[in-house]
Design a protein around this motif. Structure first.
Motif, short mmCIF file in Angstrom:
data_model
loop_
_atom_site.label_atom_id
_atom_site.label_comp_id
_atom_site.label_asym_id
_atom_site.label_seq_id
_atom_site.Cartn_x
_atom_site.Cartn_y
_atom_site.Cartn_z
N GLY A 88 -5.56 -18.78 -5.66
CA GLY A 88 -4.18 -18.82 -6.00
C GLY A 88 -3.29 -17.77 -6.22
N ALA A 89 -4.21 -16.42 -6.18
CA ALA A 89 -3.51 -15.08 -6.57
C ALA A 89 -2.88 -14.68 -5.37
CB ALA A 89 -4.51 -13.99 -7.10
N ARG A 90 -1.89 -13.79 -5.45
CA ARG A 90 -1.11 -13.42 -4.30
C ARG A 90 -1.91 -12.08 -3.64
NH1 ARG A 90 5.09 -12.00 -5.51
NH2 ARG A 90 3.85 -10.48 -6.99
N PRO A 91 -2.29 -12.32 -2.40
CA PRO A 91 -3.05 -11.24 -1.94
C PRO A 91 -2.37 -9.96 -1.58
CG PRO A 91 -2.98 -12.95 -0.19
CD PRO A 91 -2.09 -13.30 -1.54
N LEU A 92 -2.79 -9.05 -1.80
CA LEU A 92 -2.06 -7.65 -1.54
C LEU A 92 -2.18 -7.57 0.15
CD1 LEU A 92 -3.62 -4.86 -3.54
CD2 LEU A 92 -1.39 -5.95 -3.74
N PRO A 93 -0.82 -6.87 0.75
CA PRO A 93 -0.99 -6.68 2.10
C PRO A 93 -1.91 -5.78 2.56
CG PRO A 93 0.82 -5.50 1.05
CD PRO A 93 0.15 -6.25 -0.05
N PRO A 94 -2.39 -5.56 3.94
CA PRO A 94 -3.32 -4.57 4.40
C PRO A 94 -3.11 -3.47 3.87
CG PRO A 94 -2.58 -6.13 6.25
CD PRO A 94 -1.53 -6.47 4.96
N LEU A 95 -4.11 -2.70 3.22
CA LEU A 95 -3.92 -1.58 2.51
C LEU A 95 -4.20 -0.15 3.49
CD1 LEU A 95 -5.66 -2.28 -0.73
CD2 LEU A 95 -3.36 -1.94 -0.23
N THR A 96 -3.16 0.52 3.64
CA THR A 96 -3.31 1.84 4.25
C THR A 96 -3.35 2.84 3.19
OG1 THR A 96 -0.93 2.06 4.30
CG2 THR A 96 -1.89 0.96 6.05
N ILE A 97 -3.71 4.29 3.54
CA ILE A 97 -3.62 5.33 2.73
C ILE A 97 -2.01 5.27 2.02
CG2 ILE A 97 -3.44 7.85 2.43
CD1 ILE A 97 -6.10 7.76 4.49
N ALA A 98 -1.34 5.11 2.77
CA ALA A 98 0.40 5.11 2.18
C ALA A 98 0.45 4.34 1.32
CB ALA A 98 1.44 4.97 3.44
N ARG A 99 -0.08 2.94 1.33
CA ARG A 99 0.04 1.94 0.44
C ARG A 99 -0.70 2.42 -0.91
NH1 ARG A 99 0.71 -2.85 4.37
NH2 ARG A 99 2.79 -3.31 4.17
N LEU A 100 -1.90 2.75 -0.70
CA LEU A 100 -2.96 2.92 -1.77
C LEU A 100 -2.08 4.26 -2.69
CD1 LEU A 100 -6.16 2.64 -0.23
CD2 LEU A 100 -5.35 1.34 -2.27
N THR A 101 -1.59 5.11 -1.93
CA THR A 101 -0.89 6.17 -2.60
C THR A 101 0.19 5.66 -3.28
OG1 THR A 101 -1.66 7.92 -0.93
CG2 THR A 101 0.19 8.43 -2.49
N ALA A 102 1.05 5.00 -2.74
CA ALA A 102 2.22 4.37 -3.46
C ALA A 102 1.94 3.48 -4.79
CB ALA A 102 2.85 3.37 -2.68
N LEU A 103 0.75 2.76 -4.68
CA LEU A 103 0.16 2.09 -5.88
C LEU A 103 -0.31 3.16 -7.04
CD1 LEU A 103 -1.56 -1.11 -4.42
CD2 LEU A 103 0.64 -0.85 -5.35
N ARG A 104 -0.99 4.25 -6.45
CA ARG A 104 -1.38 5.34 -7.49
C ARG A 104 -0.35 5.97 -8.12
NH1 ARG A 104 -5.05 10.52 -5.79
NH2 ARG A 104 -4.92 11.67 -7.83
N LEU A 105 0.66 6.21 -7.26
CA LEU A 105 1.99 6.79 -7.87
C LEU A 105 2.53 5.77 -8.88
CD1 LEU A 105 3.51 8.56 -4.75
CD2 LEU A 105 2.15 9.74 -6.49
N ALA A 106 2.61 4.50 -8.42
CA ALA A 106 3.56 3.53 -9.52
C ALA A 106 2.90 3.52 -10.70
CB ALA A 106 3.65 2.18 -8.50
N GLY A 107 1.47 3.14 -10.79
CA GLY A 107 0.83 3.44 -12.14
C GLY A 107 0.88 4.22 -12.86
N ARG A 108 0.77 5.69 -12.42
CA ARG A 108 0.82 6.79 -13.11
C ARG A 108 2.21 6.95 -13.71
NH1 ARG A 108 -2.70 8.72 -15.26
NH2 ARG A 108 -4.07 9.84 -13.78
#
Length: 441
Positions: free
Chosen positions: A327-347
């Protein structure tokens, strides 16, 4: 803020026939909200600068747009248009960021002087709906939207670390190509998977469709803007709203569309890092909160700290591949761009919190719990990760402004070509679109 108002007044003095300045409201602390209008056309364009206190580029952008509109007849008389430029929607919050505006433009200086009010005090949002809007800045903007019924509204935002992108309430064919051309010419990276738009439909590279608002709890509202907003309020008038994001520090990897070799490991690292950092900051807050007092200034700084510490663990859990459940919302297909954005957002969540805690302690004039050395170490370490680990580099103000101004003019051109007459259904609701969560950093 003083310079922005003075420059707008000087522009009006040079062009008294075609430019005018009027007060459209007053902030919570008594600061005037100034609207600079250029041209005399019947079609109204509204540009809102400074909706987020820590994103100052919009103020310079509206002055640039005003100068261009005064110099180019095609932008006013030729388009039968009037430009209405709100100099700053949150002048009180903007003043609290002035300590870093004169430089040096380093990440450490920015985050140690960062301020953005708590979610419920950000004037673009309508968490209780239009009727429940109480902030005077919000009411002023709503009244202005109802008065002008603009065919176009631009909300000017700044990404602290990342890349450029545009969000739209209606599709504008051709805007992705305009954004790409402008960003390439000015050497500004485009975000191909921003954290803000993680679950939003894409309208082209670095251009995203803002879904209609939905109801949600406070945590969801903070991370996803799952509430009504001033972006959608003029929607029944046929308005196109464009949120134009311009980065202060650019990161090249946010436009890398390739698939990572091991996305799960990268996600696990990002998630565990945010969870660890949030725990450290929760511990620091627990030590200092009892000695901070209850002044309005302390409360103003604590509100966003509590917001960030509220959402941090939930974000970490939602990104952790080891915590996926039915039931969890899946993440969209991950690219380096998306992974970088998540890393930036967490930091970003951690650094903003640390910077606000640093101000709380330094503002008190003493450090009885001895946390300042620890906060300084964390801020320096996390800024170094942005700089050395992510390649974050400062984008000169002139280029930030030029990028944003060109995108605003491109949106103006395309919105003018695709201007809509409100239909009966648009006057009563958002239509039949599915309610997709709004994701707002």
């Amino acid at each position: 803020m003083d310079e922005l108002g003075a420059r707008a007044a000087a522009l009006v003095a040079r062009h008294p026939r075609d430019a005018r300045l009027r007060r459209v409201g007053t902030s919570r602390e008594g600061t005037p909200l100034w609207l600079l209008s250029v041209g005399h056309g019947s079609r109204q364009a509204l540009v809102v600068a400074g909706p987020h206190a820590n994103e100052p580029v919009g103020g310079a952008t509206v002055l640039r747009v005003a100068e261009r509109a005064l110099a180019d007849p095609r932008l006013c008389e030729g388009a039968d248009a009037t430009w209405n430029l709100l100099l700053c929607l949150d002048p009180d919050g903007a003043r609290r960021n002035e300590a870093w505006l004169s430089g040096p433009y380093t990440l450490g200086n920015y985050f140690r002087h960062f301020f953005r009010p708590g979610f419920l005090e950000q004037p673009e949002w309508l968490p209780e709906g239009v009727d429940g809007a109480t902030l005077p800045e919000t009411r002023a903007l709503l009244d202005l939207q109802d008065e002008l019924r603009p065919f176009l509204q631009c909300s000017l935002h700044g990404v602290d670390v990342g890349g450029a992108f545009v969000e739209l309430t209606r599709e504008l064919p051709g805007i992705a190509q305009r954004v790409a051309h402008t960003a390439t010419r000015l050497g500004i990276p485009r975000e191909l998977g921003p954290y803000d738009t993680l679950y939003w439909p894409s309208l082209g590279p670095a251009v995203y469709r803002i879904p209609p608002p939905r109801r949600g709890d406070l945590a969801a509202a903070i991370t996803e803007a799952a509430v009504e907003s001033t972006w959608f309020h003029p929607h029944p008038y046929g308005t196109v709203t464009a949120v134009v994001e311009a980065p202060m520090w650019g990161v090249a990897a946010v436009e890398d569309p390739t698939r990572p070799a091991d996305a799960a490991t990268a996600l696990r690292t990002v998630s565990h890092t945010l969870r660890r950092d949030t725990g450290l900051l929760e511990g620091i807050l627990a030590r200092v909160r009892p000695v901070l007092g209850g002044s309005p200034d302390v409360a103003r700084l604590l509100a966003p700290v509590d917001d960030y510490l509220l959402v941090g663990p939930g974000l970490a859990d939602s990104w952790d591949p080891d915590l996926c459940h039915a039931g969890a919302r899946p993440l969209p297909p991950l690219t380096i761009a998306r992974l970088t954005a998540l890393r930036l957002a967490g930091r970003r969540v951690a650094l903003r919190t640390a910077g606000l805690l640093h101000q709380l302690v330094t503002g008190s004039g003493h450090d009885p719990r001895g946390v300042l050395p620890e906060l300084d170490r964390l801020i320096d370490e996390w800024c170094a990760d942005y700089r050395d680990g992510c390649g974050a580099h400062w984008i000169p103000v002139a280029r930030q402004v030029e990028y944003q101004a060109r995108v605003v003019l491109a949106v103006f051109d395309l919105a003018g070509r695709h201007a809509r007459v409100p239909s009966r259904s648009s006057e009563t609701g958002w239509g039949s679109q599915a309610a997709v969560p709004m994701h707002r950093e």
